[in-house]
Design an enzyme around this catalytic site. Structure first.
Site, PDB file in Angstrom:
ATOM      1  CD  GLU A   7       0.786   7.362   2.579  1.00 48.43           C
ATOM      2  OE1 GLU A   7       1.138   7.049   3.698  1.00 48.43           O
ATOM      3  OE2 GLU A   7       0.521   6.733   1.712  1.00 48.43           O
TER       4      GLU A   7
ATOM      5  CB  ILE B 134       3.071   9.793  -5.133  1.00 45.19           C
ATOM      6  CG1 ILE B 134       3.438   9.907  -3.754  1.00 45.19           C
ATOM      7  CG2 ILE B 134       3.871   9.950  -6.161  1.00 45.19           C
ATOM      8  CD1 ILE B 134       3.679  11.484  -3.513  1.00 45.19           C
TER       9      ILE B 134
ATOM     10  CD  GLU C 285       3.651  -3.541  -1.473  1.00 39.74           C
ATOM     11  OE1 GLU C 285       2.985  -2.646  -1.813  1.00 39.74           O
ATOM     12  OE2 GLU C 285       3.121  -4.902  -1.130  1.00 39.74           O
TER      13      GLU C 285
ATOM     14  CG  ASN D  76       2.942  -6.112   2.167  1.00 42.50           C
ATOM     15  OD1 ASN D  76       3.014  -5.929   1.136  1.00 42.50           O
ATOM     16  ND2 ASN D  76       1.827  -5.874   2.646  1.00 42.50           N
TER      17      ASN D  76
ATOM     18  NE  ARG E 218       0.447 -10.358   3.195  1.00 45.31           N
ATOM     19  CZ  ARG E 218       0.486  -9.839   1.958  1.00 45.31           C
ATOM     20  NH1 ARG E 218       1.114 -10.567   0.804  1.00 45.31           N
ATOM     21  NH2 ARG E 218       0.082  -8.836   1.513  1.00 45.31           N
TER      22      ARG E 218
END
Length: 447
Positions: A199, A202, A274, A289, A291
């Site tokens: 990936e 950034i 996120e 996520n 959870r």
């Protein structure tokens, strides 16, 4: 619901117990031999020792946990965060037992737990994703070819990774070559799969997440953002809301994008989208996520909503208590994760806590897992407590945080409290100008 088993330990187990007590729900704690004297064990209605200290023999032992659930005839199981909280097999097994799982559907957990599949799903839903591979990397040569098209630096990541594990920043091809096999081996050891992907890294980035919630009636909402950019080893240390960096325009667009992500998988219960955000406020999906997050108290403080209560209500089949238009944000909250660790090297510092004392002044909330005379063992994450400071403004929250850490008393072990004292003096933090490189690029006067 009348009885809930908590398949976790420490601070989050105690946090869930407190909400259950307010709701008149009995709780069942499970604990390892190393945790027999922990506060959550005595606070629960009933407690059971399920094995030795290693997590494979206790907190990851699905059958041992289910044996307790059957014996106690619990209505539901709350997984907390970490351990089995994003294990689709565990969620499915719980439901097969006729017990409610306090979290999203097993199918959603499985889909979003695979970083490559989640990237594809989000891209299809129109959610921007970080440039990178859309399939697992099969060979080192393939990784190098793809990295070259993106330009270095890049991130080599485990497809099933999480919590900062299985992530390596590679500055050039030599670094990628060196990291490739060790990262695959680490991914296999921790997550059972050696699949990795590449990936784009950034630079000068912020890490922003949006709290989402859904129910079984098609309702889905967002509960604002949290800025989680201050990290060490890719793990969050300080989180706050509202973000001091983002414009309102970007926030609103991010909320709409998070809702689109939630809708794409028909999300239910508590979750987090996120994003990584560049210096121009362009944002990209990182992961979902599935959870409750460690930093959920930040959102609770600015909204006045008990997210654990909402989790329980949704798992019980009820509708979300509030619609989007009724969810309001007020004031500013900052969470500091208090760890038993060397504040300079960030290495764990286990041992007996001789004294642990804090002043619960105005705007102070402490979600703790340990008390004086507790022992921090080397078996688990060394987080002692989460110190959440609220104020009508960011300046007020920072002022209260300075006072809190000035009066905090901890003896017997080392903690990262001295680091927080220094961060609270740093101009870039005070002005909200920090990025994910903040702790790496600064030199703090801590020993």
């Amino acid at each position: 619901m009348q009885k809930i088993l908590i398949a976790n330990r420490g601070e989050i187990a105690l946090r869930i117990i407190k909400t259950c007590q307010k709701m008149g729900i009995e709780t069942v704690a499970v604990y390892s031999e190393a945790d027999k004297d922990m506060p959550f064990v005595t606070e629960a209605t009933a407690s059971y020792n399920i094995g030795a200290a290693p997590v494979s023999q206790s907190y990851l032992n699905i059958e041992a946990i289910l044996n307790v659930a059957r014996r106690e005839k619990v209505d539901a199981i709350h997984p907390g965060y970490g351990f089995l909280s994003e294990n689709a097999e565990f969620a499915q097994t719980v439901e097969d037992e006729g017990i409610k799982y306090i979290g999203p559907d097993p199918e959603t957990i499985k889909l979003m737990g695979d970083k490559i599949l989640s990237r594809k799903t989000m891209a299809t839903a129109g959610v921007p994703v970080v440039p990178g591979s859309n399939e697992g990397i099969k060979t080192l040569e393939e990784a190098c070819r793809l990295a070259e098209t993106m330009e270095y630096p890049v991130m080599l990541k485990a497809s099933s990774g999480g919590g900062g594990i299985g992530m390596v920043r590679c500055e050039n091809e030599q670094a990628l070559i060196k990291a490739y096999e060790p990262t695959r081996a680490r991914a296999k050891a921790y997550f059972g799969s050696d699949e990795v992907f590449v990936e784009k890294f950034i630079s000068d980035a912020r890490h922003i997440e949006v709290q989402i919630f859904g129910d079984h009636h098609g309702n889905r909402v967002t509960l604002f953002e949290r800025d989680c950019s201050i990290q060490r080893r890719h793990q969050k240390v300080i989180e706050e809301s509202p973000s001091p960096f983002l414009s309102d325009t970007t926030k609103n667009l991010m909320f709409q994008t998070a809702l689109a992500a939630a809708e794409a998988v028909q999300y239910k219960n508590a979750g987090t989208i996120e994003f990584i955000v560049d210096e121009h406020e362009n944002f990209y999906f990182l992961e979902m996520n599935t959870r409750l997050q460690v930093e959920h108290p930040v959102t609770e403080e600015i909204t006045g909503i008990d997210l654990v209560k909402w989790q329980i209500l949704v798992a019980n089949g009820e509708k979300l208590p509030l619609g989007q238009e009724s969810i309001q944000s007020s004031g500013h909250a900052i969470e500091f994760r208090l760890y038993a660790e060397n504040p300079k090297t960030f290495l764990p510092s286990p041992g007996k806590i001789e004294v642990l004392d804090w002043d619960k002044g105005e705007g102070v909330r402490v979600d703790y897992g340990y008390v004086s005379n507790s022992v921090v063992t080397p078996y688990y994450d060394p987080m002692i407590a989460k110190c959440i400071i609220y104020g009508a403004s960011r300046d007020e929250a920072i002022g209260r945080a300075k006072l809190f850490f000035a009066n905090l008393k901890i003896e017997g072990i080392r903690t990262n409290a001295p680091l927080f004292i220094e961060v609270l003096k740093e101009e870039d933090f005070l002005k909200g100008r920090y990025t994910t490189n903040f702790l790496t690029n600064k030199t703090f006067a801590v020993n």
